[in-house]
Each structure stands twice: as C-alpha cells, then as structure tokens.
Enzyme design. Structure first.
Site, mmCIF file in Angstrom:
data_model
loop_
_atom_site.group_PDB
_atom_site.id
_atom_site.type_symbol
_atom_site.label_atom_id
_atom_site.label_comp_id
_atom_site.label_asym_id
_atom_site.label_seq_id
_atom_site.Cartn_x
_atom_site.Cartn_y
_atom_site.Cartn_z
ATOM 1 N N THR A 159 0.890 -1.148 -0.039
ATOM 2 C CA THR A 159 -0.030 0.066 0.101
ATOM 3 C C THR A 159 0.822 1.185 0.021
ATOM 4 O O THR A 159 2.041 1.218 0.462
ATOM 5 C CB THR A 159 -0.832 0.233 1.240
ATOM 6 N N HIS A 160 0.395 2.542 -0.542
ATOM 7 C CA HIS A 160 0.837 3.727 -0.231
ATOM 8 C C HIS A 160 0.171 4.449 0.537
ATOM 9 O O HIS A 160 0.624 5.418 0.767
ATOM 10 C CB HIS A 160 0.868 4.273 -1.528
ATOM 11 N N GLY A 217 -1.344 4.880 6.752
ATOM 12 C CA GLY A 217 -2.446 4.532 7.701
ATOM 13 C C GLY A 217 -2.819 3.249 7.979
ATOM 14 O O GLY A 217 -3.173 2.747 9.075
ATOM 15 N N ASP A 266 -7.699 -5.731 -0.473
ATOM 16 C CA ASP A 266 -8.858 -5.353 -1.433
ATOM 17 C C ASP A 266 -10.132 -5.524 -0.764
ATOM 18 O O ASP A 266 -10.366 -6.517 -0.080
ATOM 19 C CB ASP A 266 -9.009 -5.859 -2.601
ATOM 20 N N PHE A 288 -15.642 5.062 8.147
ATOM 21 C CA PHE A 288 -15.384 5.602 6.956
ATOM 22 C C PHE A 288 -16.393 5.068 5.987
ATOM 23 O O PHE A 288 -17.097 4.012 6.210
ATOM 24 C CB PHE A 288 -13.772 5.273 6.809
HETATM 25 P P1 IMP Z 1 -9.549 -0.548 -1.491
HETATM 26 O O1 IMP Z 1 -8.716 0.514 -0.567
HETATM 27 O O2 IMP Z 1 -9.343 -0.530 -2.634
HETATM 28 O O3 IMP Z 1 -9.580 -1.633 -0.675
HETATM 29 O O4 IMP Z 1 -11.067 0.299 -1.298
HETATM 30 C C1 IMP Z 1 -11.752 0.012 -0.267
HETATM 31 C C2 IMP Z 1 -13.207 0.791 -0.395
HETATM 32 O O5 IMP Z 1 -14.147 -0.019 0.011
HETATM 33 C C3 IMP Z 1 -13.026 2.070 0.618
HETATM 34 O O6 IMP Z 1 -12.648 3.363 -0.022
HETATM 35 C C4 IMP Z 1 -14.321 2.079 1.106
HETATM 36 O O7 IMP Z 1 -15.230 3.017 0.500
HETATM 37 C C5 IMP Z 1 -14.964 0.655 0.908
HETATM 38 N N1 IMP Z 1 -14.755 0.041 2.266
HETATM 39 C C6 IMP Z 1 -14.184 -0.900 2.506
HETATM 40 N N2 IMP Z 1 -14.240 -1.434 3.904
HETATM 41 C C7 IMP Z 1 -14.995 -0.647 4.366
HETATM 42 C C8 IMP Z 1 -15.644 -0.344 5.757
HETATM 43 O O8 IMP Z 1 -15.422 -1.269 6.650
HETATM 44 N N3 IMP Z 1 -16.439 0.503 5.969
HETATM 45 C C9 IMP Z 1 -16.930 1.450 4.805
HETATM 46 N N4 IMP Z 1 -16.539 1.345 3.908
HETATM 47 C C10 IMP Z 1 -15.609 0.236 3.386
#
Ligand code: IMP
Length: 199
Positions: free
Chosen positions: A14-15, A18, A74, A157
């Site tokens: 990841t970049h 956090g 992901d 979030f």
């Molecule tokens: P990633 O960083 O490509 O895995 O994108 C995941 C996206 O899915 C995030 O930007 C959130 O919008 C959504 N997401 C994943 N997990 C959660 C969660 O626990 N709560 C709310 N949104 C989530």
C-alpha cells in the site's frame, strides 16, 4: 508449508501509511513491516473483477519487485439489488475527491432507478500474502447487513453510515469502533489469515 516466521520482513502493498498500524495490530508485532510506498514500488492498476483477484495482484506485484514476502488487501461493499455493485469499484464511486457522501447517494439513486425493495448488502475484505518465488495465499472475510438511508453516524469511514450489520440496529457509522472491529469483514479475513499462516 507456507508460514509467516517471527522477525521476517513483510512488505505491505500500500502507499497508505495509515494501513501499517492497522495491519500490525491485526497480525501482531512479530514482523518488520515496510510499505510499498517506502520502497518506492510503483502501484499496479487494480484490473481484476474480484476482491481476491485484486489482493493477489497487488501482493504478487510487491513481492516480485521487493524480493520479500508481501501482504495486500482489497475490500468494498456489494449491494444485492445492484448485482454486487459497487464491489471492486467501491473506492472509485467516491470520485477523485474521495467523497463518500457522493458514493452513498449514488447507491441510493441506483436502488431507486432499479425500483428495488431489497436492501441487502455485504462488505468483503480479501487479504493476500505472496512469496517472491511464486506461492500466494488468499482469504476472504464477509459481513452481511442491510442498507439504510439517509446515512447515520459519523464514526468509521466509507460506506459505514448506510450499513446496518445483521447482528444489530446501529449503522457501522454509529457503532463503537471496537464493536465494529469484533464483527467486521476485515477482522474475519485476518482471523482466517492467522489461522492459515501463523497459528
Ligand atoms: P480499497 O482501498 O481499494 O480496498 O477500497 C476499499 C473501499 O471500500 C474503501 O474506499 C471504502 O469505500 C470501502 N470499504 C471497505 N471497507 C469498508 C468499511 O469497513 N466500511 C466502509 N467502507 C468500506
């Protein structure tokens, strides 16, 4: 047998700095963590159609370029009445400004457009660990629930304010973080990963 060994270096693909404390807390402190960003590794395009596919793609990419074991995640939200959308496009529905009020409104509008009464949805978290010589382990965790509009709660979030897990009445956005962590897709995926590679 594939195992994570105490003291080994793990590249977190990841970049986003956090994610390091989150992954360290979930996997334990027995590893040396370094991010793909710190190693200046390029980020691959997330071109796969599934969460597991994208997690494996990111982990394999980081392992191949760093020659270390790499872990990637992901995740996203899927809506039954929208054939699983936004799914792997969950982050992209928030647009370049990463505004999730837009993404949540889009979910509500799409449900109205298709005239759906089914509000079932689920979050998925895929975690992949890849070794530089090729092997890769991938696991998935899922939590089911229903969507509610308008959004409620300012904790969490992403899509948290519209998601009510099937075990309760509060949205993820209203719940104590520890209560969400106890049942979340991410916690379930990490439990599976620990069982597969550590315990
Ligand atoms: P990633 O960083 O490509 O895995 O994108 C995941 C996206 O899915 C995030 O930007 C959130 O919008 C959504 N997401 C994943 N997990 C959660 C969660 O626990 N709560 C709310 N949104 C989530």
């Amino acid at each position: 047998m594939l195992r994570l060994i105490n003291g080994m270096t793990l590249v977190i693909a990841t970049h986003n700095p956090g994610k390091v404390p989150e992954i360290a807390a979930l996997l334990g402190e027995n590893y040396r963590f370094v991010t793909a960003g710190e190693l200046n590794l390029p980020e691959p395009d997330e071109t796969e159609a599934t969460f597991t596919g994208n997690a494996m793609l990111k982990a394999r990419h980081a392992a191949a370029l760093s020659s270390e074991v790499a872990i990637a995640d992901d995740s996203g939200m899927s809506v039954a009445a929208l054939d699983g959308a936004p799914g792997v496009f969950s982050a992209r529905w928030a647009g370049p400004a990463k505004d999730f009020s837009i993404a949540m409104k889009k979910v509500e509008t799409r449900l109205e457009e298709v005239g759906a009464t089914d509000r079932s949805a689920w979050f998925t978290s895929a975690l992949a660990v890849a070794w530089p010589d090729g092997p890769c382990v991938v696991v998935e965790g899922r939590v089911d629930g229903t969507l509610t509009f308008p959004p409620r709660g300012d904790r969490g979030f992403g899509y948290d304010p519209i998601f009510v897990p099937e075990t309760g009445e509060l949205t993820f956005g209203e719940m104590e973080p520890a209560a969400k962590d106890a049942i979340s897709h991410r916690a379930r995926a990490f439990a599976r990963l620990r069982a597969a590679l550590i315990d």
